[in-house]
Design an enzyme around this catalytic site. Structure first.
Site, PDB file in Angstrom:
ATOM      1  N   GLY A 168       0.785  -1.232   0.000  1.00 55.50           N
ATOM      2  CA  GLY A 168       0.000   0.000   0.000  1.00 55.50           C
ATOM      3  C   GLY A 168       0.811   1.273   0.000  1.00 55.50           C
ATOM      4  NE  ARG A 169       3.617   1.405   5.122  1.00 54.57           N
ATOM      5  CZ  ARG A 169       3.987   1.029   6.334  1.00 54.57           C
ATOM      6  NH1 ARG A 169       4.733   1.816   7.061  1.00 54.57           N
ATOM      7  NH2 ARG A 169       3.614  -0.123   6.831  1.00 54.57           N
ATOM      8  CB  SER A 170       5.011   0.744  -2.992  1.00 55.32           C
ATOM      9  OG  SER A 170       6.106   0.341  -2.189  1.00 55.32           O
ATOM     10  CB  ALA A 207       5.191   6.256  -2.591  1.00 53.85           C
TER      11      ALA A 207
END
Length: 535
Positions: free
Chosen positions: A260-262, A265
């Site tokens: 999710g964070r990628s 980002a």
């Protein structure tokens, strides 16, 4: 402990000096004092209220000594961490954490109880926890130097023997000669404004390297936390209940997955605004979440936002090694380094031994802080006691690689320090450089970082609060260089270290990366102790 009064300075002699007053530092001080030695603790802020733990609630890797539960606990993040954790170290930390959490109950920590009256010991509220730890170490006879950041370690031909620093409020210098030193200064969040991280600038890494110690796992340092754009609170665990949206209200596909964070980002890199809503939290759970992390909700309440029903803008805030796993390389079970008399604990020490190349907030981090702090306190006390009569005959000198002076720094020095800090942040905060790593990006950043380091090496730094900022800038520059040299050497994707040009895990690189050096950075491999690895 003896004290010598001098004009404008404080000079102490003690058995063990602890640098850092968070959970790792206070457990080290408490444990060392329990061994019958004199202890001084120097904190950059006010011991009990500074650092990442003090303002927050945190989960703890607390597991009852049941074989099945322990095996499940050890396996929970083993693969995510790239299989770099070691079975024996995980066992030691689980044992000591269980013991220390139970001690906290005896010491008076107000654990909540269930309907049967059994205490729930899988979490701690930072304010109550650190207030208790300060009270405990004072009761144990530990002398606390608040608002007293260190500027350098002291050493002689036999090893580390103290430190020197400055009291920020008065500007007076201090020196503590000690039989041994525990570095518990936390990780490095590069002044990214994450809650409680303003004192975590990698100082301990620099001090250790100047004394001859090395670092380990510095490639595992690109931790970013989901955070409201209007808040400094980085409690990513709550976003497991979140849905993520574009500005038009459409769902951001993949943002709720493990990657999710990628995903977020990449969208943020495109200039798109992202929103979150904690709409996955059941109605009956919401009050419990508010109790568990009160400060998470304060910014929402001030703005009149209900995060469970209303979407709010989010970003990713860089947390570096605070939620990474890299740190000072420890070489024995007492959390000692390769330098005699020097120990490391908490986020200042590598956490690879129990997490490998991945960790989150709280849980393993909190367990590592209290257990490694205890191991280091015991080791430092034993080392000092082994010195016997020789401890009083030492005449150590400063280890700083920069020239520390007593006269005022040149005009404009403070502004130049801010320039250096900003320039380092420009290399470590951008997602395209640090989260999505490539050989070209890392090499280009290192060229600029090496230039920043060379510029700073030519400066004279005053032993003053202003000089503390200059040393922080140096520490952040050095930390970034160890990070990126290690990231360049690991030509694969493992744990949180992700290479865009090497997107798979390479079994031939199942090893640790040890780094060190100041003007010239070196990186070498170290085998993982396979006899102790959980497979």
């Amino acid at each position: 402990m003896s004290e010598v009064a001098q004009v404008g300075s404080l000079n102490l002699t003690t058995d063990v000096l602890v640098i850092g007053g968070g959970p790792a530092g206070t457990w080290a001080a408490l444990t060392a004092a329990a061994k019958g030695v004199n202890v001084v603790l120097a904190d950059k802020g006010y011991c009990g209220s500074s650092g990442a733990t003090a303002p927050s609630g945190t989960g703890v890797w607390y597991v009852k000594p049941d074989e099945k539960l322990r095996e499940e606990a050890k396996a929970s993040r083993f693969l995510m961490g790239g299989q770099l954790a070691e079975h024996r170290w995980m066992d030691r930390v689980l044992d000591r954490t269980y013991e220390n959490m139970n001690k906290l109950g005896v010491f008076g920590y107000p654990f909540p109880v269930d309907e049967q009256g059994n205490p729930h010991r899988r979490g701690l509220q930072g304010p109550e926890y650190m207030k208790l730890m300060r009270r405990l170490i004072k009761k144990a006879g530990v002398r606390i130097l608040d608002h007293s950041p260190a500027l350098e370690l002291l050493a002689d031909e036999h090893g580390v023997a103290g430190a020197a620093g400055v009291h920020k409020q008065s500007g007076k210098t201090w020196t503590v000669q000690a039989g041994s030193v525990v570095i518990a200064t936390g990780g490095c969040a590069f002044l990214s404004k994450a809650l409680g991280c303003n004192v975590l600038t990698g100082d301990g890494y620099l001090f250790a390297a100047e004394a001859g110690a090395s670092l380990s796992g510095m490639e595992f340092s690109n931790a970013y936390a989901i955070c409201p754009t209007f808040s400094s609170v980085t409690k990513t665990a709550f976003y497991s209940y979140a849905s993520f949206y574009h500005e038009d209200g459409s769902i951001v596909e993949g943002a709720s997955s493990k990657k999710g964070r990628s995903v977020l980002a990449r969208h943020l890199l495109e200039g798109r605004q992202m929103f979150a809503k904690l709409d996955g939290a059941a109605e009956d759970l919401r009050p419990l979440l508010r109790v568990a992390q009160t400060n998470f909700f304060l910014p929402f309440d001030r703005l009149g936002i209900d995060p469970f029903t209303q979407a709010f803008p989010v970003t990713l805030r860089f947390e570096g090694t605070v939620r990474g796993t890299g740190g000072i390389h420890i070489t024995n079970e007492s959390c000692g380094t390769a330098v005699p008399g020097l120990y490391a604990a908490g986020d200042a020490a590598t956490r690879e031994l129990i997490c490998g190349g991945f960790t989150g907030g709280g849980s393993h981090n909190a367990a590592w802080a209290m257990s490694s702090g205890s191991f280091a306190g015991e080791g430092a006390a034993a080392y000092t006691q082994s010195l016997g009569q020789y401890a009083a005959r030492r005449s150590p000198v400063g280890c700083s690689s920069s020239t520390l002076i007593r006269q005022e720094m040149r005009p404009g020095a403070a502004a130049k320090t801010e320039e250096y800090i900003s320039a380092v942040q420009d290399e470590v905060k951008p997602y395209q450089l640090n989260l999505f790593r490539t050989e070209q990006g890392l090499t280009s950043s290192l060229n600029r970082l090496d230039g920043l380091w060379k510029e700073q090496r030519n400066r004279e730094i005053q032993r003053s609060p202003e000089g503390v900022k200059a040393r922080e800038a140096e520490a952040m520059t050095a930390t970034a260089r160890w990070m990126y040299h290690s990231a360049l050497a690991r030509t694969e994707t493992r744990g949180m270290h992700k290479r865009e040009d090497y997107q798979v895990t390479d079994n031939s690189q199942h090893h640790r990366l040890i780094s060190g050096g100041l003007d010239k950075i070196w990186v070498k491999t170290e085998a993982v102790n396979k006899e102790r690895v959980l497979l």
